[in-house]
Scaffold this motif. Structure first.
Motif, mmCIF file in Angstrom:
data_model
loop_
_atom_site.group_PDB
_atom_site.id
_atom_site.type_symbol
_atom_site.label_atom_id
_atom_site.label_comp_id
_atom_site.label_asym_id
_atom_site.label_seq_id
_atom_site.Cartn_x
_atom_site.Cartn_y
_atom_site.Cartn_z
ATOM 1 N N VAL A 1 34.291 47.969 29.318
ATOM 2 C CA VAL A 1 35.367 47.041 29.647
ATOM 3 C C VAL A 1 34.770 45.664 29.875
ATOM 4 C CG1 VAL A 1 37.248 46.517 31.233
ATOM 5 C CG2 VAL A 1 36.660 48.894 30.750
ATOM 6 N N GLY A 2 35.297 44.664 29.186
ATOM 7 C CA GLY A 2 34.871 43.282 29.436
ATOM 8 C C GLY A 2 35.722 42.669 30.536
ATOM 9 N N PHE A 3 35.099 41.827 31.349
ATOM 10 C CA PHE A 3 35.877 41.185 32.414
ATOM 11 C C PHE A 3 35.396 39.762 32.625
ATOM 12 C CE2 PHE A 3 32.314 43.227 34.463
ATOM 13 C CZ PHE A 3 31.897 42.341 35.455
ATOM 14 N N ASN A 4 36.294 38.967 33.198
ATOM 15 C CA ASN A 4 36.084 37.549 33.421
ATOM 16 C C ASN A 4 35.615 37.349 34.853
ATOM 17 O OD1 ASN A 4 37.492 34.750 34.299
ATOM 18 N ND2 ASN A 4 36.865 34.702 32.163
ATOM 19 N N GLN A 5 34.359 36.931 35.039
ATOM 20 C CA GLN A 5 33.805 36.826 36.383
ATOM 21 C C GLN A 5 34.193 35.517 37.060
ATOM 22 O OE1 GLN A 5 29.666 37.524 35.171
ATOM 23 N NE2 GLN A 5 29.684 39.363 36.453
ATOM 24 N N ALA A 6 34.094 35.503 38.381
ATOM 25 C CA ALA A 6 34.493 34.333 39.146
ATOM 26 C C ALA A 6 33.664 33.107 38.809
ATOM 27 C CB ALA A 6 34.388 34.632 40.649
ATOM 28 N N GLN A 7 32.428 33.303 38.364
ATOM 29 C CA GLN A 7 31.555 32.175 38.045
ATOM 30 C C GLN A 7 31.856 31.597 36.663
ATOM 31 O OE1 GLN A 7 30.471 35.141 39.181
ATOM 32 N NE2 GLN A 7 30.202 34.433 41.294
ATOM 33 N N GLY A 8 32.803 32.211 35.969
ATOM 34 C CA GLY A 8 33.162 31.707 34.659
ATOM 35 C C GLY A 8 32.418 32.384 33.530
ATOM 36 N N ILE B 1 41.259 37.616 45.789
ATOM 37 C CA ILE B 1 41.052 36.222 45.389
ATOM 38 C C ILE B 1 39.629 35.858 45.810
ATOM 39 C CG2 ILE B 1 41.887 33.852 45.591
ATOM 40 C CD1 ILE B 1 43.940 35.800 44.418
ATOM 41 N N THR B 2 38.818 35.430 44.854
ATOM 42 C CA THR B 2 37.406 35.153 45.137
ATOM 43 C C THR B 2 37.102 33.667 44.962
ATOM 44 O OG1 THR B 2 36.765 35.593 42.842
ATOM 45 C CG2 THR B 2 36.781 37.458 44.349
ATOM 46 N N GLY B 3 35.854 33.305 45.219
ATOM 47 C CA GLY B 3 35.374 31.943 44.955
ATOM 48 C C GLY B 3 36.058 30.874 45.772
ATOM 49 N N ILE B 4 36.488 31.208 47.009
ATOM 50 C CA ILE B 4 37.116 30.190 47.860
ATOM 51 C C ILE B 4 36.017 29.274 48.390
ATOM 52 C CG2 ILE B 4 38.456 29.811 49.961
ATOM 53 C CD1 ILE B 4 39.752 32.530 49.507
ATOM 54 N N GLN B 5 36.097 28.016 48.033
ATOM 55 C CA GLN B 5 35.044 27.080 48.422
ATOM 56 C C GLN B 5 35.536 25.645 48.324
ATOM 57 O OE1 GLN B 5 32.382 28.359 45.246
ATOM 58 N NE2 GLN B 5 32.681 26.416 44.179
ATOM 59 N N ALA B 6 34.791 24.742 49.000
ATOM 60 C CA ALA B 6 35.069 23.305 48.874
ATOM 61 C C ALA B 6 34.269 22.756 47.699
ATOM 62 C CB ALA B 6 34.690 22.588 50.166
ATOM 63 N N ILE C 1 39.669 22.094 47.367
ATOM 64 C CA ILE C 1 39.466 23.478 47.796
ATOM 65 C C ILE C 1 39.912 24.371 46.643
ATOM 66 C CG2 ILE C 1 40.028 25.270 49.469
ATOM 67 C CD1 ILE C 1 38.485 22.995 50.699
ATOM 68 N N SER C 2 39.000 25.217 46.199
ATOM 69 C CA SER C 2 39.311 26.022 45.012
ATOM 70 C C SER C 2 39.276 27.514 45.323
ATOM 71 C CB SER C 2 38.334 25.699 43.879
ATOM 72 O OG SER C 2 37.012 26.041 44.253
ATOM 73 N N ALA C 3 39.934 28.270 44.472
ATOM 74 C CA ALA C 3 39.924 29.736 44.532
ATOM 75 C C ALA C 3 40.006 30.253 43.107
ATOM 76 C CB ALA C 3 41.091 30.250 45.364
ATOM 77 N N PHE C 4 39.563 31.507 42.902
ATOM 78 C CA PHE C 4 39.485 32.053 41.553
ATOM 79 C C PHE C 4 40.232 33.376 41.473
ATOM 80 C CE2 PHE C 4 37.792 34.546 38.114
ATOM 81 C CZ PHE C 4 37.565 33.624 37.113
ATOM 82 N N TYR C 5 41.136 33.456 40.478
ATOM 83 C CA TYR C 5 41.729 34.727 40.076
ATOM 84 C C TYR C 5 42.091 34.585 38.606
ATOM 85 C CZ TYR C 5 44.390 39.053 40.101
ATOM 86 O OH TYR C 5 44.844 40.334 39.835
#
Length: 779
Positions: free
Chosen positions: A523-530, A713-718, A762-766
């Protein structure tokens, strides 16, 4: 008339007198004791006896009897061939043995001709066990936490003896709660059970003996808790009535905290589907990882009331549905136990079915107790842990499937020989989203793992032939012949298929004693780091079967159909009484052949299959059909000749006596990402005094619709290089059914002067990275 009762010693003397005839007058060619020899000294309390006949027991059957120290033991002999019968006898069969010195034993045998004439043989021998070693008691590991009034199984069969002597078992309580009247079902059996009748601590002790010495005691501690149930409205149900006798029931749901209870209970007879869908108590129970129990469930309540909460239901009515949401690592999991509806005929056949249903529910509810987890009928996990960024969800759907038969062997219901039991089928569905190069998904993978127990001995089911009958091998209750399991996705339009087969295991054919049950895919997936990632879902589990095998029968297209059965099966011509069938079950004329270990024991079947949705993401619920079919056999001897069964033996034809069709509706869109609508802050802008301590504000991630599963929800950061805002955590989970989740942000004025403002991203990733602005004013 008064019947005299003779002690064993007197009977032995009578036998000595009976058989004390000159050797020349004995018909040695008719009967001869090969082992033990006259006046032989044996240093073991397991003594082998062999008797030889001077005629063919198959073609010229005659009645055979034997005694050991006056105790009848003929029924314990098995024919190793048509001329020799053998048995291994021990103190439990009447053998005299002691570690304090030698003991004299008398063994006598007799054959009776059709005309009534008898032929006798007798030997005396000595058993000396002065070198005996005491056995070692062992209690198999068991859950130490149960609910009061719940069935507790204890297994001491792992106890051992260095001399290989047969063991006797003694179970006792050394500690019980005050007012408890708990008792063992059989305090002298290798496996026993008891019901803790009040909450508290029960300390159980096992001592194993070899009829000469006893082991050191072995103990196990069982903690029985009080079940706490929370109800929203009155419940009118027989199962609930049984459960409530063993529990504390609270009705004021609006004033009580579900976290202090084990289960929230609802009566489907008093609720509409919308009441279930909108129930605050049900929502709270699932959010807190507590159980929900819905009784008297209609198909409409499943589809429109429970489906929004669970994401999976089976089709049809149910007597009870017990369900819970939790997490297994990074995987949201829904666990379900379904008990099928009970019709009046079933209640008449099995009056205790409500109690048995209540017992099954108690067993499942135990998962909320400390250090307790259900380990049976569970699908094995993948070899590698599922990555946190791979969107997936799992459903464990456990179906309890009861049955009843109104006869067993030659014993009918009129003699009290009804047999009840329960099969279990666990369907574990794990749904993955492949979104390696398309954040909202390329396709779905659906892994189905099917686990069934292959024999009806659990949950109160017993072999109903008596111990005496089974020891003579002339009667059995219903037992396992084979089990068939099938599964396939249902296509709404067969000309336009949406599902495609990936692989399955076991494959066909596979008649080996050790088989694998693996299903691997990537399974391929899209990681939070892009960056893009992939996960290889594979298994390395294997199963060893004595005299059994698995083949994939009629596996074609998207359908799998496994057949699990003996590699030397009891096939027959269709006749109940054909001579050609005899060798399937009998050693010629005499001993019925024993069922193999899995037929009469408790074993697990496991199979796995993977389907995918091709090059599309499905948004509509999918239906997966499955069928479990159990074929059973029953055999007995209608003319009992002590140890032989000739001419008049019977076997119930192997046939499908039980089957169940299951259809599951699954929300395959549950893994399709819900977009982040916005990230908001309270307050925004935020004002902070220059030089003052940092202040903490709230940040919110808001979805554009309710989460379909617990959504991480991951990658919550300034934004990088900014030191005025620091989210305290880098990820949050938005619960299923919610639209937002919150996190804390520490805000300061470092590097700022009065009346200066700064905007921080302020960002978040999903699936995508979302960035929103927070304004900080320095005062």
């Amino acid at each position: 008339m008064r019947t005299a009762r003779y002690p064993a010693v007197m009977i032995a003397l009578i036998l000595l007198a009976l058989f004390a005839v000159p050797a020349s007058s004995r018909a040695d060619q008719i009967l001869q004791i090969l082992e033990p020899a006259q006046m032989q000294t044996i240093s073991s309390s397991n003594v082998t006896f062999r008797v030889q006949f001077g005629f063919n027991m198959e073609s010229e059957p005659r009645l055979f009897r034997a005694w050991l120290n006056g105790k009848p033991v003929g029924g314990l002999f098995e024919f190793t061939d048509t001329y020799v019968a053998a048995a291994q006898l021990s103190p439990q069969d009447g053998l005299k043995a002691s570690e304090k010195g030698s003991r004299v034993n008398v063994f006598a045998a007799e054959v009776e001709d059709p005309d009534g004439s008898k032929h006798h043989e007798m030997v005396r021998f000595t058993v000396d066990c002065s070198g005996n070693r005491a056995p070692i008691a062992l209690i198999a590991e068991t859950d130490g936490h149960v609910f009061a009034h719940e069935f507790v199984q204890l297994d001491g069969s792992g106890s051992s003896d260095a001399d290989n002597d047969p063991l006797a078992y003694t179970w006792t309580f050394t500690t019980v709660p005050k007012k408890s009247k708990a008792a063992f079902s059989d305090p002298s059996a290798a496996m026993t059970n008891f019901i803790p009748d009040v909450p508290g601590t029960y300390v159980v002790q096992l001592v194993a003996g070899d009829y000469k010495a006893e082991s050191e005691p072995k103990t196990v501690t069982i903690e029985a808790a009080e079940l706490k149930m929370l109800i929203e409205r009155q419940v009118d149900d027989a199962i609930f009535d049984i459960l409530s006798k063993h529990a504390i029931v609270t009705q004021s749901a609006s004033l009580e905290d579900i976290r202090t209870h084990h289960v929230a209970i609802f009566d489907g007879k008093r609720l509409a589907a919308d009441d279930i869908k909108n129930s605050t108590l049900l929502t709270d129970a699932l959010r807190e990882g507590r159980w929900g129990l819905l009784l008297n469930v209609t198909d409409e309540q499943k589809k429109n009331g429970l489906m929004p909460h669970l994401g999976i239901v089976s089709q049809g009515e149910a007597q009870a549905l017990l369900f819970r949401r939790l997490h297994d690592g990074n995987t949201p999991v829904v666990r379900i136990l379904e008990l099928p509806s009970i019709d009046p005929a079933a209640i008449k056949a099995d009056p205790e079915i409500f109690s048995r249903y209540a017992g099954m529910l108690l067993k499942k509810l135990r998962e909320t107790l400390e250090s307790t987890s259900e380990v049976v009928w569970a699908a094995p996990p993948p070899d590698n842990s599922i990555p946190p960024d791979l969107i997936n969800v799992r459903w464990d759907y456990n179906s309890a499937l009861p049955f009843s038969f109104d006869h067993s062997g030659r014993q009918s219901a009129s003699k009290g020989r009804t047999q009840h039991g329960t099969y279990y089928a666990n369907h574990t569905f794990t749904l993955f989203l492949d979104n390696g190069n398309q954040p909202t998904g390329n396709k779905q993978y659906l892994l189905l793992q099917v686990d069934t127990n292959s024999n009806p001995r659990d949950s109160g089911s017993l072999w109903l032939a008596s111990d005496s009958d089974r020891s003579k091998h002339n009667e059995y209750a219903w037992f396992q012949d084979y089990i068939t399991v099938s599964a396939y996705p249902v296509e709404a339009d067969p000309k336009n298929p949406k599902w495609f087969w990936s692989n399955n295991d076991p494959s066909s054919p596979n008649n080996l004693e050790t088989y694998s049950a693996n299903a691997s895919f990537n399974v391929g997936f899209n990681q939070a780091q892009g960056a893009l990632g992939s996960f290889s879902c594979g298994f390395s589990h294997s199963y060893t079967l004595a005299d059994w095998g698995v083949l994939c029968q009629d596996c074609a297209g998207t359908t799998v159909k496994w057949k699990y059965r003996s590699t030397n099966p009891p096939e027959h011509s269709g006749s109940y009484f054909g001579y050609s069938d005899m060798y399937d079950w009998y050693y010629g004329c005499g001993k019925p052949k024993q069922p193999n270990a899995i037929s009469e024991g408790q074993e697990i079947f496991h199979g796995a299959v993977v389907w995918n949705t091709g090059s599309a993401v499905l948004t509509q619920p999918a239906t997966i059909n499955s069928r479990i079919e159990i074929d059973l056999v029953d055999n007995w001897c209608s003319k009992d000749l002590g140890t032989t069964c000739c001419s008049s033996w019977n076997r119930e034809t192997s046939k499908s006596l039980w089957s169940k069709d299951l259809a599951f509706t699954i929300d395959v869109a549950a893994v399709i990402p819900v977009n982040i609508e916005s990230i908001t802050f309270d307050p925004n802008p935020v004002t902070v005094d220059v030089g003052a301590a940092p202040v903490t504000i709230k940040g919110y991630v808001n979805l554009d619709q309710e989460a379909k599963i617990d959504t991480k929800i991951t990658g919550i950061q300034a934004e990088s290089l900014n030191y005025n805002a620091f989210p305290r955590i880098d990820s949050i989970t938005i619960p299923k059914g919610s639209k937002s989740g919150s996190f804390d942000i520490d805000v300061n004025t470092n590097g700022l002067t009065r009346n200066q403002s700064v905007t921080v991203g302020i960002s978040a990733f999903y699936t995508h990275r979302y960035t929103y602005s927070l304004t900080i004013n320095a005062k």
